[in-house]
Design an enzyme around this catalytic site. Structure first.
Site, PDB file in Angstrom:
ATOM      1  N   HIS A 122       8.602   4.834  -5.558  1.00  0.00           N
ATOM      2  CA  HIS A 122       9.558   4.228  -4.624  1.00  0.00           C
ATOM      3  C   HIS A 122      10.552   3.414  -5.453  1.00  0.00           C
ATOM      4  O   HIS A 122      10.163   2.645  -6.338  1.00  0.00           O
ATOM      5  CB  HIS A 122       8.781   3.360  -3.643  1.00  0.00           C
ATOM      6  CG  HIS A 122       9.566   2.290  -2.974  1.00  0.00           C
ATOM      7  ND1 HIS A 122      10.692   2.542  -2.240  1.00  0.00           N
ATOM      8  CD2 HIS A 122       9.383   0.938  -2.923  1.00  0.00           C
ATOM      9  CE1 HIS A 122      11.161   1.399  -1.761  1.00  0.00           C
ATOM     10  NE2 HIS A 122      10.391   0.417  -2.174  1.00  0.00           N
TER      11      HIS A 122
ATOM     12  N   TYR B 239      15.876  -2.138   1.978  1.00  0.00           N
ATOM     13  CA  TYR B 239      15.529  -3.534   2.166  1.00  0.00           C
ATOM     14  C   TYR B 239      16.092  -4.342   0.988  1.00  0.00           C
ATOM     15  O   TYR B 239      16.395  -3.785  -0.087  1.00  0.00           O
ATOM     16  CB  TYR B 239      14.022  -3.748   2.321  1.00  0.00           C
ATOM     17  CG  TYR B 239      13.174  -3.354   1.135  1.00  0.00           C
ATOM     18  CD1 TYR B 239      13.023  -4.214   0.046  1.00  0.00           C
ATOM     19  CD2 TYR B 239      12.481  -2.139   1.108  1.00  0.00           C
ATOM     20  CE1 TYR B 239      12.228  -3.868  -1.041  1.00  0.00           C
ATOM     21  CE2 TYR B 239      11.692  -1.785   0.027  1.00  0.00           C
ATOM     22  CZ  TYR B 239      11.568  -2.651  -1.041  1.00  0.00           C
ATOM     23  OH  TYR B 239      10.790  -2.319  -2.125  1.00  0.00           O
TER      24      TYR B 239
ATOM     25  N   ASP C 180     -17.605   3.876  22.676  1.00  0.00           N
ATOM     26  CA  ASP C 180     -18.282   4.233  23.924  1.00  0.00           C
ATOM     27  C   ASP C 180     -18.527   5.727  23.883  1.00  0.00           C
ATOM     28  O   ASP C 180     -17.681   6.503  23.447  1.00  0.00           O
ATOM     29  CB  ASP C 180     -17.481   3.808  25.159  1.00  0.00           C
ATOM     30  CG  ASP C 180     -16.211   4.609  25.366  1.00  0.00           C
ATOM     31  OD1 ASP C 180     -15.623   5.091  24.369  1.00  0.00           O
ATOM     32  OD2 ASP C 180     -15.781   4.756  26.519  1.00  0.00           O
TER      33      ASP C 180
END
Length: 827
Positions: A227, A261, A552
């Protein structure tokens, strides 16, 4: 009498590993050794070059909470008076109407999750908060004053000092060569200097994580990607604003429409870009033995100027002060990306005591470390970690090519405006049910989950929309709620309530639990009684030690030592295996995922029995197969297991068979039901119908943050004192005494459909948030379920839901909204 703390080895001395050592030693676990292959304290991983921008706002409550904790912890640290967190605030700007609407949605998340003082700003206010921003370029912004800059490598120094003072040891230049194990659990970590004994090993190795995981045969699905980050030369407008020590005074800035940014570096500006092509990095191309310095380390690759040039032009348009600036230095920094963009936390299924905490950015570093420390010391975390569970991925999603493609796509989309229902474009068709060919013929519109193609609605039913009675006609939706939706869902819900519909339930996770210890294991884990007759089906909960809902499930007893568990995902397989190991039953229980070899049709509606009886001589009467019972049968000659269950609130069965028989079963039911009005129906109708019945969805409506009574599921807890996990914690609790409740809301205007995570307001102040929502086609109103304080959850109470900055009035309603007597489902 004190208990000696276990020996813990942490692999990786970056911001996560150092935080974990600090969190563990704070809790009294002082036998901690942190190993890193690089020199300390600047080891050369992602922490060493991280730009340090901490934006807390996130669609995930958990990630927002982890970021908020990270902010507070880093604020408390310093090194000789030098800051580890500079709370300059954060500003996200919009240059398109779509982005401005997205910022309204994001502000809603800050109110849902308790991030204080966030505001939507006008263009003039954006320029006032951040004077370098050209107000003519922006339509508005989101300002969060509590965001800021983390000085990650300085924080590591502070954390190392604090943990060392409590007894932790940090060893640099200690490359891990292997993880020792015996009898299915870790015993130590091998380095060139020998074996470091360990009862617990936690890999915080960042983008080296897959290499460490492979040492115990564990897949760690992350991809290292480069990056770009650049620093300009001196910017005239910044001269004199900051000192070398303070570094920054303006808010950190995001220009997401251009994938950029920004932050200050004294009188220069740092620019990060995601606008370039994804750049995967092979671990074997990195040399961890390279000399490490502040400007050179293995995770800092050469800057590719041609990739950055278009991004710099966008940066100059937003910030005119950059017009005369030049990029003086830059690098392509290596970070970890995952298939869904989330971090990876959890214990190995196969090797007890081996844990991972990977793909964690500085933003969430202290929060993740705290959560892992709580898991190790207390057996559970205060945070809901299901979205970070390393076992959330299916086997097909662990494939190297899948991890690479999806991680790169997440890099591309990191700042995109994404709808909550938006599916991957690729890879697709990885997992399809045996009914897929027929679904394609019926014009199914597929969304994707866990690699499965799941019909959302069927275009073959479009003509039915014109036949809908007036009371069933759905209202028009605003554009955002209309995405990935069709009025066909109303027709499919109508047919389910008035005729009969076939739902593909194949993607439901099915786990076979068998063996002489199967009953004991399930009794230990389940809130409901498992020792019932063969053929019994039980809805039950699995709790953590504090009574939080871990899952659940429905458990069908198909034999004395044979159970089928209808579960929520792959993490439930891991939970069963770990509980079997922990309780000493591993040699007496077999846990097997049978999802791929079986399939399931949910056949529901008032005509369901008439349809099945045309094709079977077995007894499908109410007396022959009662509610919550299962039986072997044959339908059109196909051997099936029929379970009298319904997640939509209508008469019917979940009908299971083997995958090879699936299409034949589908064809037989569809052909025989034509004159009974049978339709294929998708997930859109399904979700609407289940909310009308008040059926919860684990992971959305309730998590480990909630106990059964708060969630309205006290009926699933056996009345007698039990010895299941969490039983002591919930003893004495009740729904009447719960301080918060999951409440059913009906939207007053009858048309505004919300989608989830929106804040719920009382007297203009946020008091809760929406978990699930849909238009209720039977009741003719939008429905939302939300967590509210008990005082605000009384039936008839008025609330407001904040939806993209607009307030939508709603009323707490008694649940279920449809058939509270359960007459339809039990007939």
């Amino acid at each position: 009498m004190t208990t000696q703390s276990p020996a813990v080895v942490i692999i990786g001395a970056g911001i996560v590993g150092a935080n974990l050592a600090d969190e563990l030693t704070e809790r009294g676990w002082t036998d901690v050794t942190v190993l890193d292959q690089g020199p300390l304290p600047l080891a050369g991983g992602s922490t060493s070059h991280a730009p340090g921008l901490v934006f807390q706002t996130n669609s995930s409550k958990t990630m927002a909470q982890l970021a908020a904790y990270t902010v507070e912890k880093l604020k408390s640290l310093d090194v000789d008076g030098a800051w580890c967190f500079n709370q300059v605030g954060g500003l996200e700007v919009a240059t398109t109407p779509e982005r401005l609407a997205e910022l309204e949605r994001r502000r809603g998340w800050t109110r849902s999750w308790g991030i204080p003082d966030a505001r939507i700003l006008s263009p003039a206010e954006c320029a006032e908060v951040h004077p370098l921003v050209d107000r003519e370029q922006v339509l508005g912004g989101l300002h969060v004053p509590s965001d800021g800059l983390a000085k990650a490598h300085r924080a590591v120094i502070a954390l190392m000092a604090r943990a060392s003072a409590r007894g932790a040891q940090f060893r640099g230049g200690a490359k891990v060569l292997g993880v020792e194990q015996r009898g299915g659990r870790v015993t130590g970590v091998t380095t060139a200097d020998g074996v470091v004994p360990a009862d617990v090993v936690v890999s915080c190795a960042g983008f080296w994580g897959p290499e460490v995981g492979a040492m115990v045969g564990m897949s760690v699905p992350l991809l290292p990607l480069a990056h770009q980050y650049a620093r300009t030369g001196q910017v005239r407008e910044l001269v004199g604003r900051n000192t070398e020590r303070s570094e920054a005074g303006l808010p950190i800035l995001r220009h997401q429409d251009a994938d950029l940014y920004f932050r200050e570096h004294h009188d220069r500006i740092g620019i990060g870009s995601y606008a370039h092509r994804p750049m995967p990095v092979r671990l074997d191309s990195l040399d961890p033995s390279d000399d490490v310095s502040a400007s050179s380390m293995p995770s800092m690759l050469p800057f590719t100027e041609e990739d950055f040039a278009p991004a710099f032009e966008d940066a100059q348009r937003l910030i005119p002060a950059l017009a005369d600036a030049k990029v003086e230095e830059g690098f392509n920094g290596v970070f970890s990306f995952t298939p869904d963009g989330g971090s990876l936390v959890g214990e190995s299924k196969e090797v007890a005591g081996f844990w991972v905490a990977e793909a964690v950015w500085v933003t969430h570093s202290a929060g993740v470390a705290k959560a892992v420390a709580q898991l190790l010391v207390d057996g559970r975390s205060e945070y809901d970690l299901h979205g970070l569970d390393v076992h959330r991925f299916e086997e097909v999603q662990l494939d190297e090519a899948y991890v690479s493609e999806t991680s790169q796509q997440n890099f591309r989309e990191i700042y995109d405006v994404l709808h909550p229902l938006q599916p991957k474009e690729s890879p697709r068709d990885l997992r399809v049910s045996p009914f897929h060919a027929r679904q394609v013929e019926l014009g199914a519109v597929f969304l994707e989950a866990a690699g499965w193609e799941r019909p959302h609605w069927y275009e073959a039913n479009a003509a039915l929309v014109e036949q809908l009675p007036a009371e069933w006609a759905p209202p028009a939706r605003e554009p955002w709620a209309a995405r990935f939706h069709s009025p066909v869902a109303a027709a499919e819900a109508w047919k389910t309530r008035t005729a009969v519909a076939m739902y593909d339930m194949t993607a439901l996770k099915r786990i076979e639990v068998s063996g002489p210890g199967a009953l004991e294991l399930l009794e230990r884990m389940s809130t409901g009684k498992m020792d019932k007759s063969v053929g019994a089906v039980t809805y039950t909960l699995w709790l953590d030690p504090a009574g939080g809902i871990r899952s659940d499930v429905t458990v069908a007893r198909l034999g004395e030592q044979l159970f089928q568990v209808g579960a929520n995902g792959n993490q439930d397989v891991a939970l069963l295996l770990s509980e079997a190991r922990r309780s000493g039953l591993a040699d007496q229980v077999r846990v097997r995922d049978t999802t791929g070899e079986t399939c399931c049709i949910g056949l529901w509606g008032p005509n369901a029995r008439a349809l099945v009886e045309r094709l079977s001589t077995d007894d499908f009467s109410n007396e022959g197969l009662k509610y919550f019972r299962a039986a072997k049968a044959r339908i059109a000659g196909v051997p099936v297991t029929a379970m009298r269950l319904s997640y939509v609130g209508e008469l019917g069965w979940e009908i299971y068979t083997t995958a090879d028989n699936g299409q034949r079963l589908w064809d037989a039911l569809f052909a025989a039901g034509q004159d009974l009005g049978v339709v294929a129906a998708g997930r859109a109708a399904f979700n609407s119908l289940r909310l009308e019945k008040g059926y919860r969805s684990w992971g959305s409506d309730m998590t480990t943050e909630h106990d059964p009574y708060e969630a309205g599921l006290g009926f699933a807890v056996r009345s007698a004192t039990g010895t299941f996990t969490g039983s002591e914690a919930i003893a004495g609790r009740s729904e009447a005494a719960a301080a918060r409740r999951l409440a059913c809301l009906v939207v007053d205007d009858g048309t505004s459909v919300v989608l989830g995570h929106e804040p719920v307001l009382v007297d203009g102040e946020p008091v809760g948030y929406v978990t699930s929502a849909a238009f209720g086609h039977t009741v003719g109103r939008p429905i939302a379920y939300a967590w509210l304080p008990a005082a605000a959850a009384a039936v008839g109470s008025g609330v407001e839901i904040e939806y993209f900055g607009r307030r939508v009035a709603a009323t707490v309603a008694a649940e279920p909204l449809v058939d509270p007597e359960m007459a339809r489902i039990r007939r």
